[in-house]
Design a protein around this motif. Structure first.
Motif, PDB file in Angstrom:
ATOM      1  N   GLU A  38       0.841  -1.192   0.000  1.00 29.68           N
ATOM      2  CA  GLU A  38       0.000   0.000   0.000  1.00 29.68           C
ATOM      3  C   GLU A  38       0.873   1.237   0.000  1.00 29.68           C
ATOM      4  OE1 GLU A  38      -2.904   0.064   3.030  1.00 29.68           O
ATOM      5  OE2 GLU A  38      -3.718  -1.892   2.532  1.00 29.68           O
ATOM      6  N   SER A  39       0.222   2.376   0.060  1.00 30.33           N
ATOM      7  CA  SER A  39       0.959   3.630   0.067  1.00 30.33           C
ATOM      8  C   SER A  39       1.796   3.720   1.349  1.00 30.33           C
ATOM      9  CB  SER A  39      -0.006   4.805  -0.013  1.00 30.33           C
ATOM     10  OG  SER A  39      -0.822   4.845   1.140  1.00 30.33           O
ATOM     11  N   PRO A  40       2.961   4.344   1.276  1.00 25.64           N
ATOM     12  CA  PRO A  40       3.833   4.403   2.439  1.00 25.64           C
ATOM     13  C   PRO A  40       3.315   5.298   3.555  1.00 25.64           C
ATOM     14  CG  PRO A  40       4.779   5.632   0.618  1.00 25.64           C
ATOM     15  CD  PRO A  40       3.552   4.957   0.098  1.00 25.64           C
ATOM     16  N   GLY A  41       2.247   6.066   3.323  1.00 27.91           N
ATOM     17  CA  GLY A  41       1.730   6.957   4.344  1.00 27.91           C
ATOM     18  C   GLY A  41       0.919   6.257   5.426  1.00 27.91           C
ATOM     19  N   ARG A  42       0.535   4.994   5.222  1.00 29.92           N
ATOM     20  CA  ARG A  42      -0.288   4.266   6.196  1.00 29.92           C
ATOM     21  C   ARG A  42       0.599   3.387   7.072  1.00 29.92           C
ATOM     22  NH1 ARG A  42      -6.171   2.098   5.376  1.00 29.92           N
ATOM     23  NH2 ARG A  42      -6.402   1.113   7.393  1.00 29.92           N
ATOM     24  N   PRO A  43       0.700   3.689   8.378  1.00 32.98           N
ATOM     25  CA  PRO A  43       1.591   2.917   9.248  1.00 32.98           C
ATOM     26  C   PRO A  43       1.057   1.509   9.494  1.00 32.98           C
ATOM     27  CG  PRO A  43       0.380   4.547  10.516  1.00 32.98           C
ATOM     28  CD  PRO A  43       0.050   4.778   9.075  1.00 32.98           C
ATOM     29  N   PHE A  44       1.979   0.569   9.676  1.00 34.24           N
ATOM     30  CA  PHE A  44       1.620  -0.830   9.875  1.00 34.24           C
ATOM     31  C   PHE A  44       2.752  -1.546  10.589  1.00 34.24           C
ATOM     32  CE2 PHE A  44       2.258  -5.166   8.280  1.00 34.24           C
ATOM     33  CZ  PHE A  44       1.120  -5.758   8.787  1.00 34.24           C
ATOM     34  N   GLY A  45       2.412  -2.527  11.392  1.00 37.72           N
ATOM     35  CA  GLY A  45       3.412  -3.405  11.992  1.00 37.72           C
ATOM     36  C   GLY A  45       3.449  -3.320  13.497  1.00 37.72           C
ATOM     37  N   ALA A  46       3.360  -4.479  14.132  1.00 38.27           N
ATOM     38  CA  ALA A  46       3.435  -4.561  15.584  1.00 38.27           C
ATOM     39  C   ALA A  46       4.877  -4.370  16.046  1.00 38.27           C
ATOM     40  CB  ALA A  46       2.908  -5.918  16.053  1.00 38.27           C
ATOM     41  N   ALA A  47       5.035  -3.761  17.207  1.00 37.44           N
ATOM     42  CA  ALA A  47       6.350  -3.615  17.827  1.00 37.44           C
ATOM     43  C   ALA A  47       6.561  -4.830  18.714  1.00 37.44           C
ATOM     44  CB  ALA A  47       6.418  -2.337  18.645  1.00 37.44           C
ATOM     45  N   CYS A  48       7.698  -5.506  18.555  1.00 36.12           N
ATOM     46  CA  CYS A  48       7.933  -6.760  19.271  1.00 36.12           C
ATOM     47  C   CYS A  48       9.162  -6.662  20.169  1.00 36.12           C
ATOM     48  CB  CYS A  48       8.120  -7.902  18.284  1.00 36.12           C
ATOM     49  SG  CYS A  48       6.681  -8.207  17.247  1.00 36.12           S
ATOM     50  N   ARG A  49       9.040  -7.273  21.351  1.00 39.49           N
ATOM     51  CA  ARG A  49      10.160  -7.418  22.292  1.00 39.49           C
ATOM     52  C   ARG A  49      10.452  -8.901  22.423  1.00 39.49           C
ATOM     53  NH1 ARG A  49       8.392  -6.027  27.449  1.00 39.49           N
ATOM     54  NH2 ARG A  49       6.284  -6.309  26.689  1.00 39.49           N
ATOM     55  N   ILE A  50      11.713  -9.278  22.268  1.00 39.03           N
ATOM     56  CA  ILE A  50      12.110 -10.683  22.312  1.00 39.03           C
ATOM     57  C   ILE A  50      13.026 -10.894  23.506  1.00 39.03           C
ATOM     58  CG2 ILE A  50      13.307 -12.529  21.098  1.00 39.03           C
ATOM     59  CD1 ILE A  50      12.599 -11.066  18.487  1.00 39.03           C
ATOM     60  N   ARG A  51      12.752 -11.966  24.269  1.00 31.22           N
ATOM     61  CA  ARG A  51      13.596 -12.325  25.413  1.00 31.22           C
ATOM     62  C   ARG A  51      14.063 -13.768  25.237  1.00 31.22           C
ATOM     63  NH1 ARG A  51      10.864 -11.794  30.922  1.00 31.22           N
ATOM     64  NH2 ARG A  51      11.142  -9.609  30.410  1.00 31.22           N
ATOM     65  N   VAL A  52      15.382 -13.976  25.322  1.00 30.43           N
ATOM     66  CA  VAL A  52      15.959 -15.319  25.260  1.00 30.43           C
ATOM     67  C   VAL A  52      16.496 -15.638  26.643  1.00 30.43           C
ATOM     68  CG1 VAL A  52      17.714 -16.778  24.210  1.00 30.43           C
ATOM     69  CG2 VAL A  52      16.567 -15.041  22.832  1.00 30.43           C
ATOM     70  N   THR A  53      15.968 -16.720  27.235  1.00 27.46           N
ATOM     71  CA  THR A  53      16.406 -17.171  28.556  1.00 27.46           C
ATOM     72  C   THR A  53      16.870 -18.611  28.411  1.00 27.46           C
ATOM     73  OG1 THR A  53      14.710 -15.764  29.547  1.00 27.46           O
ATOM     74  CG2 THR A  53      15.745 -17.407  30.976  1.00 27.46           C
ATOM     75  N   GLY A  54      18.183 -18.807  28.364  1.00 27.07           N
ATOM     76  CA  GLY A  54      18.719 -20.148  28.150  1.00 27.07           C
ATOM     77  C   GLY A  54      18.328 -20.645  26.768  1.00 27.07           C
ATOM     78  N   SER A  55      17.526 -21.711  26.723  1.00 27.58           N
ATOM     79  CA  SER A  55      17.088 -22.262  25.439  1.00 27.58           C
ATOM     80  C   SER A  55      15.650 -21.883  25.103  1.00 27.58           C
ATOM     81  CB  SER A  55      17.217 -23.787  25.467  1.00 27.58           C
ATOM     82  OG  SER A  55      16.364 -24.329  26.455  1.00 27.58           O
ATOM     83  N   GLU A  56      15.009 -21.067  25.941  1.00 31.66           N
ATOM     84  CA  GLU A  56      13.617 -20.669  25.713  1.00 31.66           C
ATOM     85  C   GLU A  56      13.534 -19.232  25.190  1.00 31.66           C
ATOM     86  OE1 GLU A  56      11.382 -21.352  29.248  1.00 31.66           O
ATOM     87  OE2 GLU A  56      11.838 -23.495  29.257  1.00 31.66           O
ATOM     88  N   VAL A  57      12.585 -19.016  24.269  1.00 29.86           N
ATOM     89  CA  VAL A  57      12.391 -17.700  23.656  1.00 29.86           C
ATOM     90  C   VAL A  57      10.950 -17.269  23.868  1.00 29.86           C
ATOM     91  CG1 VAL A  57      12.460 -16.384  21.511  1.00 29.86           C
ATOM     92  CG2 VAL A  57      14.113 -18.213  21.889  1.00 29.86           C
ATOM     93  N   THR A  58      10.761 -16.033  24.305  1.00 30.58           N
ATOM     94  CA  THR A  58       9.436 -15.444  24.466  1.00 30.58           C
ATOM     95  C   THR A  58       9.430 -14.095  23.767  1.00 30.58           C
ATOM     96  OG1 THR A  58       9.226 -16.499  26.624  1.00 30.58           O
ATOM     97  CG2 THR A  58       7.665 -14.749  26.115  1.00 30.58           C
ATOM     98  N   ALA A  59       8.389 -13.854  22.974  1.00 35.41           N
ATOM     99  CA  ALA A  59       8.251 -12.571  22.277  1.00 35.41           C
ATOM    100  C   ALA A  59       6.873 -12.003  22.569  1.00 35.41           C
ATOM    101  CB  ALA A  59       8.432 -12.753  20.778  1.00 35.41           C
ATOM    102  N   TYR A  60       6.819 -10.704  22.849  1.00 36.31           N
ATOM    103  CA  TYR A  60       5.568  -9.983  23.025  1.00 36.31           C
ATOM    104  C   TYR A  60       5.480  -8.962  21.911  1.00 36.31           C
ATOM    105  CZ  TYR A  60       5.325 -11.960  27.708  1.00 36.31           C
ATOM    106  OH  TYR A  60       5.258 -12.825  28.764  1.00 36.31           O
ATOM    107  N   CYS A  61       4.395  -9.014  21.139  1.00 38.99           N
ATOM    108  CA  CYS A  61       4.190  -8.081  20.034  1.00 38.99           C
ATOM    109  C   CYS A  61       2.924  -7.273  20.287  1.00 38.99           C
ATOM    110  CB  CYS A  61       4.063  -8.835  18.717  1.00 38.99           C
ATOM    111  SG  CYS A  61       5.569  -9.693  18.233  1.00 38.99           S
ATOM    112  N   HIS A  62       3.066  -5.954  20.271  1.00 41.25           N
ATOM    113  CA  HIS A  62       1.929  -5.047  20.479  1.00 41.25           C
ATOM    114  C   HIS A  62       1.674  -4.277  19.192  1.00 41.25           C
ATOM    115  CE1 HIS A  62      -0.896  -2.354  22.380  1.00 41.25           C
ATOM    116  NE2 HIS A  62      -0.235  -1.347  21.839  1.00 41.25           N
ATOM    117  N   ASN A  63       0.418  -4.308  18.729  1.00 40.83           N
ATOM    118  CA  ASN A  63       0.036  -3.622  17.499  1.00 40.83           C
ATOM    119  C   ASN A  63      -0.712  -2.337  17.842  1.00 40.83           C
ATOM    120  OD1 ASN A  63      -0.653  -2.883  14.947  1.00 40.83           O
ATOM    121  ND2 ASN A  63      -2.151  -4.498  14.626  1.00 40.83           N
TER     122      ASN A  63
END
Length: 115
Positions: free
Chosen positions: A34-59
């Protein structure tokens, strides 16, 4: 002696020009078609603890975003993980999880507009 000073000055000038050119390059963005004037995309935070991964994405935007967590494990015998797409609606936060058996090599999130 003068040749080395002029060579050093030219090297510094070239390095400065190249560093300014790198800063001016566009950064990767989500291709929405689409046109570049329309914002899109969730902001994500990723945490790696040992062998486990958790991500929180807020739109924060009105259009839904389908996010996926991708995990590449460090060991060659360890299975990499790609989660199913999860829809993050407007003003919604979603949680994505995954793991490796041993060490995590790299982690990233992919985004796609919901149909």
């Amino acid at each position: 002696m003068r040749l080395s000073r002029s060579l050093a000055s030219a090297t510094v000038a070239v390095a400065l020009v190249l560093s300014l050119a790198c800063e001016a390059m566009p950064h990767a963005r989500v291709d929405t078609g689409e046109s570049p004037g329309r914002p899109f995309g969730a902001a994500c935070r990723i945490r790696v603890t040992g062998s486990e991964v958790t991500a929180y994405c807020h739109n924060p935007y009105p259009d839904p975003d389908r996010v996926r967590l991708h995990i590449e494990c460090a060991r060659w015998w360890d299975l990499d993980t790609d989660t199913s797409p999860v829809e993050a609606g407007p003003a919604q936060t979603v949680r994505l999880t995954g793991r490796c058996w041993k060490e995590v090599g790299s982690v990233w999130i992919s985004h796609r507009r919901a149909d």
